[in-house]
Design a protein around this motif. Structure first.
Motif, PDB file in Angstrom:
ATOM      1  N   PHE A 151      91.731 -11.465   9.895  1.00 51.25           N
ATOM      2  CA  PHE A 151      90.917 -11.641  11.101  1.00 51.25           C
ATOM      3  C   PHE A 151      90.036 -12.874  10.944  1.00 51.25           C
ATOM      4  O   PHE A 151      89.535 -13.171   9.855  1.00 51.25           O
ATOM      5  CB  PHE A 151      90.057 -10.394  11.340  1.00 51.25           C
ATOM      6  CG  PHE A 151      90.876  -9.156  11.564  1.00 51.25           C
ATOM      7  CD1 PHE A 151      91.268  -8.771  12.829  1.00 51.25           C
ATOM      8  CD2 PHE A 151      91.294  -8.383  10.479  1.00 51.25           C
ATOM      9  CE1 PHE A 151      92.057  -7.640  13.030  1.00 51.25           C
ATOM     10  CE2 PHE A 151      92.080  -7.254  10.664  1.00 51.25           C
ATOM     11  CZ  PHE A 151      92.464  -6.881  11.942  1.00 51.25           C
ATOM     12  N   HIS A 152      89.856 -13.592  12.051  1.00 49.27           N
ATOM     13  CA  HIS A 152      89.036 -14.804  12.062  1.00 49.27           C
ATOM     14  C   HIS A 152      87.959 -14.631  13.115  1.00 49.27           C
ATOM     15  O   HIS A 152      88.259 -14.423  14.282  1.00 49.27           O
ATOM     16  CB  HIS A 152      89.921 -16.017  12.370  1.00 49.27           C
ATOM     17  CG  HIS A 152      89.336 -17.314  11.914  1.00 49.27           C
ATOM     18  ND1 HIS A 152      89.962 -18.521  12.113  1.00 49.27           N
ATOM     19  CD2 HIS A 152      88.164 -17.620  11.271  1.00 49.27           C
ATOM     20  CE1 HIS A 152      89.227 -19.507  11.609  1.00 49.27           C
ATOM     21  NE2 HIS A 152      88.141 -18.969  11.098  1.00 49.27           N
ATOM     22  N   TRP A 153      86.691 -14.734  12.719  1.00 47.82           N
ATOM     23  CA  TRP A 153      85.609 -14.191  13.526  1.00 47.82           C
ATOM     24  C   TRP A 153      84.694 -15.204  14.209  1.00 47.82           C
ATOM     25  O   TRP A 153      84.618 -15.243  15.426  1.00 47.82           O
ATOM     26  CB  TRP A 153      84.769 -13.248  12.658  1.00 47.82           C
ATOM     27  CG  TRP A 153      84.328 -11.991  13.355  1.00 47.82           C
ATOM     28  CD1 TRP A 153      83.051 -11.643  13.718  1.00 47.82           C
ATOM     29  CD2 TRP A 153      85.153 -10.902  13.775  1.00 47.82           C
ATOM     30  NE1 TRP A 153      83.032 -10.417  14.322  1.00 47.82           N
ATOM     31  CE2 TRP A 153      84.325  -9.924  14.378  1.00 47.82           C
ATOM     32  CE3 TRP A 153      86.517 -10.652  13.719  1.00 47.82           C
ATOM     33  CZ2 TRP A 153      84.805  -8.739  14.906  1.00 47.82           C
ATOM     34  CZ3 TRP A 153      87.012  -9.468  14.227  1.00 47.82           C
ATOM     35  CH2 TRP A 153      86.146  -8.526  14.818  1.00 47.82           C
ATOM     36  N   THR A 197      84.625 -15.517   8.290  1.00 47.84           N
ATOM     37  CA  THR A 197      83.575 -16.039   9.164  1.00 47.84           C
ATOM     38  C   THR A 197      83.166 -17.450   8.770  1.00 47.84           C
ATOM     39  O   THR A 197      82.655 -18.206   9.597  1.00 47.84           O
ATOM     40  CB  THR A 197      82.315 -15.147   9.139  1.00 47.84           C
ATOM     41  OG1 THR A 197      81.858 -15.010   7.786  1.00 47.84           O
ATOM     42  CG2 THR A 197      82.598 -13.776   9.704  1.00 47.84           C
ATOM     43  N   LEU A 210      88.525 -10.760   6.441  1.00 50.54           N
ATOM     44  CA  LEU A 210      87.876 -11.167   7.682  1.00 50.54           C
ATOM     45  C   LEU A 210      87.061 -12.431   7.404  1.00 50.54           C
ATOM     46  O   LEU A 210      86.142 -12.410   6.601  1.00 50.54           O
ATOM     47  CB  LEU A 210      86.984 -10.044   8.221  1.00 50.54           C
ATOM     48  CG  LEU A 210      86.402 -10.239   9.616  1.00 50.54           C
ATOM     49  CD1 LEU A 210      86.224  -8.886  10.322  1.00 50.54           C
ATOM     50  CD2 LEU A 210      85.069 -10.974   9.576  1.00 50.54           C
ATOM     51  N   VAL A 257      84.504  -6.162  20.994  1.00 51.04           N
ATOM     52  CA  VAL A 257      83.359  -6.530  20.157  1.00 51.04           C
ATOM     53  C   VAL A 257      82.162  -6.759  21.064  1.00 51.04           C
ATOM     54  O   VAL A 257      82.099  -7.744  21.797  1.00 51.04           O
ATOM     55  CB  VAL A 257      83.641  -7.799  19.324  1.00 51.04           C
ATOM     56  CG1 VAL A 257      82.449  -8.125  18.429  1.00 51.04           C
ATOM     57  CG2 VAL A 257      84.905  -7.618  18.495  1.00 51.04           C
ATOM     58  N   VAL A 308      89.662  -8.955  20.173  1.00 47.35           N
ATOM     59  CA  VAL A 308      90.442  -9.300  18.982  1.00 47.35           C
ATOM     60  C   VAL A 308      91.905  -9.392  19.391  1.00 47.35           C
ATOM     61  O   VAL A 308      92.526  -8.399  19.758  1.00 47.35           O
ATOM     62  CB  VAL A 308      90.262  -8.258  17.862  1.00 47.35           C
ATOM     63  CG1 VAL A 308      91.016  -8.692  16.609  1.00 47.35           C
ATOM     64  CG2 VAL A 308      88.777  -8.072  17.532  1.00 47.35           C
ATOM     65  N   GLY A 356      77.771 -13.755  12.242  1.00 45.85           N
ATOM     66  CA  GLY A 356      79.171 -13.360  12.361  1.00 45.85           C
ATOM     67  C   GLY A 356      79.598 -12.407  11.261  1.00 45.85           C
ATOM     68  O   GLY A 356      80.405 -11.498  11.483  1.00 45.85           O
ATOM     69  N   HIS A 380      82.123  -4.264  12.686  1.00 53.95           N
ATOM     70  CA  HIS A 380      83.375  -3.951  13.385  1.00 53.95           C
ATOM     71  C   HIS A 380      84.360  -3.252  12.449  1.00 53.95           C
ATOM     72  O   HIS A 380      85.039  -2.294  12.850  1.00 53.95           O
ATOM     73  CB  HIS A 380      83.984  -5.238  13.942  1.00 53.95           C
ATOM     74  CG  HIS A 380      85.069  -5.004  14.943  1.00 53.95           C
ATOM     75  ND1 HIS A 380      84.822  -4.631  16.247  1.00 53.95           N
ATOM     76  CD2 HIS A 380      86.430  -5.073  14.825  1.00 53.95           C
ATOM     77  CE1 HIS A 380      85.966  -4.498  16.894  1.00 53.95           C
ATOM     78  NE2 HIS A 380      86.960  -4.754  16.051  1.00 53.95           N
ATOM     79  N   MET A 426      89.235 -13.418  16.900  1.00 51.21           N
ATOM     80  CA  MET A 426      88.251 -12.758  17.771  1.00 51.21           C
ATOM     81  C   MET A 426      87.776 -13.798  18.777  1.00 51.21           C
ATOM     82  O   MET A 426      87.164 -14.801  18.432  1.00 51.21           O
ATOM     83  CB  MET A 426      87.079 -12.210  16.962  1.00 51.21           C
ATOM     84  CG  MET A 426      86.282 -11.139  17.715  1.00 51.21           C
ATOM     85  SD  MET A 426      84.970 -11.759  18.760  1.00 51.21           S
ATOM     86  CE  MET A 426      83.650 -11.944  17.564  1.00 51.21           C
ATOM     87  N   SER A 466      78.415  -9.028  12.207  1.00 53.49           N
ATOM     88  CA  SER A 466      79.298  -8.492  13.239  1.00 53.49           C
ATOM     89  C   SER A 466      80.621  -8.021  12.652  1.00 53.49           C
ATOM     90  O   SER A 466      81.116  -6.938  12.977  1.00 53.49           O
ATOM     91  CB  SER A 466      79.547  -9.564  14.303  1.00 53.49           C
ATOM     92  OG  SER A 466      80.531  -9.175  15.233  1.00 53.49           O
ATOM     93  N   GLY A 467      81.226  -8.841  11.771  1.00 61.58           N
ATOM     94  CA  GLY A 467      82.516  -8.495  11.194  1.00 61.58           C
ATOM     95  C   GLY A 467      82.468  -7.238  10.345  1.00 61.58           C
ATOM     96  O   GLY A 467      83.356  -6.379  10.430  1.00 61.58           O
TER      97      GLY A 467
END
Length: 400
Positions: A141-143, A124, A122, A338, A348, A306, A313, A354, A309-310
């Motif tokens: 994942f890219h946040w 950030t 993930l 989110v 997402v 971020g 999540h 995201m 948050s990541g």
């Protein structure tokens, strides 16, 4: 043997219950891998590690009754070092997911390895849209932000304000190329033009020759397609050359609260920039900012918030899936909205992006600031569906 009605009912209920929670190695281990000693040390650095630990503490320190551990390492902005650390973490360190990953070349390398190992990553700290484009991953994942969101926010604002000719100072690696390309695409589609560009090495100290080229180009806007100390040094030296005083504008295409603090309002005042988070945005962000400040003596930028948050999540997804199995956790991460201190109504997408609102900021003049860390005026909110490339147009096979 004939079952009684009560026994049959009990078996029916039992078959409807979820399987027992499964956590590999009897713990969940998260690795925060980023630059902690170089040009991006304030951008994310050890502060992102603190944000990750804060998320774990707020989650209760356990998920599915198993302990959560956070480890960290400095990748020195080198993809080979980052890949070696990531491989050791995955192969022998029992790390389940790697996060933050400042520097696009590093993030792309680690995401490739994570795809091979079937592990969650993930991002950030890195910006390239390739992470959710052609090099996307079912486990990636890219946040916090990306180069397209920065181009739409900062580039769009300056073109609309009359800054229709640009010269780029670009960091000579994947992030810089992506940021320049995305901004160029956006400004030319809105009637602007690029009159020139020059590339500089990462962690550059002397920008004089590059700034002289930009100054002599006559461009209305000098776009700084770099980040961290590189951007701060370029702004400081541009001031010494009298570039802004001479009528040209500086666009800091990736500049966060941390760098403004390091540079100071006197030099940074009037800069336009885009972030995905500001601690003084609302009551919830202010409360989070104060808690973060209490443990770090600084306010969080979008990379650090971020990361919080990541991590949160990811842990919620494990709880929802009832397992830390990568396939099931990735599916849960895409299924859940989110809604936290970082993003409201975030989604997402299939490509791992995201999608959330971004904020166009202007750095305050010294006399406008009420004190340390009171640095931004929020000029506009850029809706997430405008800030990010549509997943179906990203080039990611997962989103087609």
């Amino acid at each position: 043997m004939k079952l009684s009605a009560a026994m049959a009912a009990a078996l029916l209920v039992a078959s409807a219950l979820p399987a027992a929670a499964q956590v590999s190695d009897n713990k969940v281990k998260i690795g925060i891998l980023n630059d902690q000693s170089g040009v991006y040390a304030d951008f994310g650095g050890k502060w992102s590690y603190e944000a990750a630990k804060m998320a774990v503490e707020d989650f209760g320190g356990k998920v599915l009754d198993m302990p959560i551990e956070v480890v960290t390492a400095d990748h020195q902005n080198k993809p080979d070092i980052a890949s070696n650390i990531a491989r050791q973490w995955y192969d022998t360190g029992q790390v389940d997911a790697i996060m933050e990953l400042t520097t696009s070349s590093v993030a792309l390398a680690v995401q490739g390895l994570s795809r091979e190992k079937k592990k969650i990553d993930l991002v950030t700290g890195a910006a390239t849209t390739e992470l959710t484009g052609k090099q996307c991953s079912p486990y990636g994942f890219h946040w916090a932000y990306d180069t397209n969101a920065l181009a739409v926010g900062t580039g769009g604002a300056l073109v609309k304000a009359g800054g229709d000719s640009w010269f780029f100072l670009t960091a000579d690696y994947a992030f810089g190329y992506s940021l320049e390309a995305q901004t160029t695409k956006f400004l030319t589609s809105n009637g602007g033009k690029v009159v020139g560009s020059v590339r500089h090495p990462l962690s550059n100290a002397d920008f004089s020759s590059f700034l002289l080229q930009a100054q002599s180009s006559g461009a209305k806007v000098i776009g700084l397609a770099n980040a961290g100390l590189d951007t701060a040094n370029a702004i400081k030296q541009a001031s010494e050359f009298g570039i802004v005083a001479g009528g040209q504008r500086l666009a800091a295409l990736l500049f966060t609260l941390a760098e403004v603090h390091g540079l100071g309002l006197e030099a940074a005042q009037g800069l336009s920039l885009t972030e995905g988070f500001y601690w003084d945005r609302d009551d919830a962000s202010r409360a989070f900012g104060k808690r973060f400040f209490a443990r770090t003596k600084r306010m969080p930028n979008m990379i650090q918030a971020g990361t919080y948050s990541g991590v949160t999540h990811y842990l919620k997804a494990i709880a929802r899936a009832g397992t830390d199995d990568t396939e099931k956790v990735a599916e849960a991460m895409r299924a859940m909205p989110v809604d936290d201190v970082f993003a409201k109504g975030g989604v997402v997408a299939k490509n791992g992006r995201m999608i959330h609102d971004m904020y166009l900021m202007e750095v305050k003049k010294p006399e406008e600031s009420k004190g340390p860390w009171d640095y931004f005026k929020v000029l506009a909110t850029v809706p997430g569906d405008q800030a990010y490339i549509k997943p179906s147009e990203s080039g990611c096979p997962l989103a087609q």
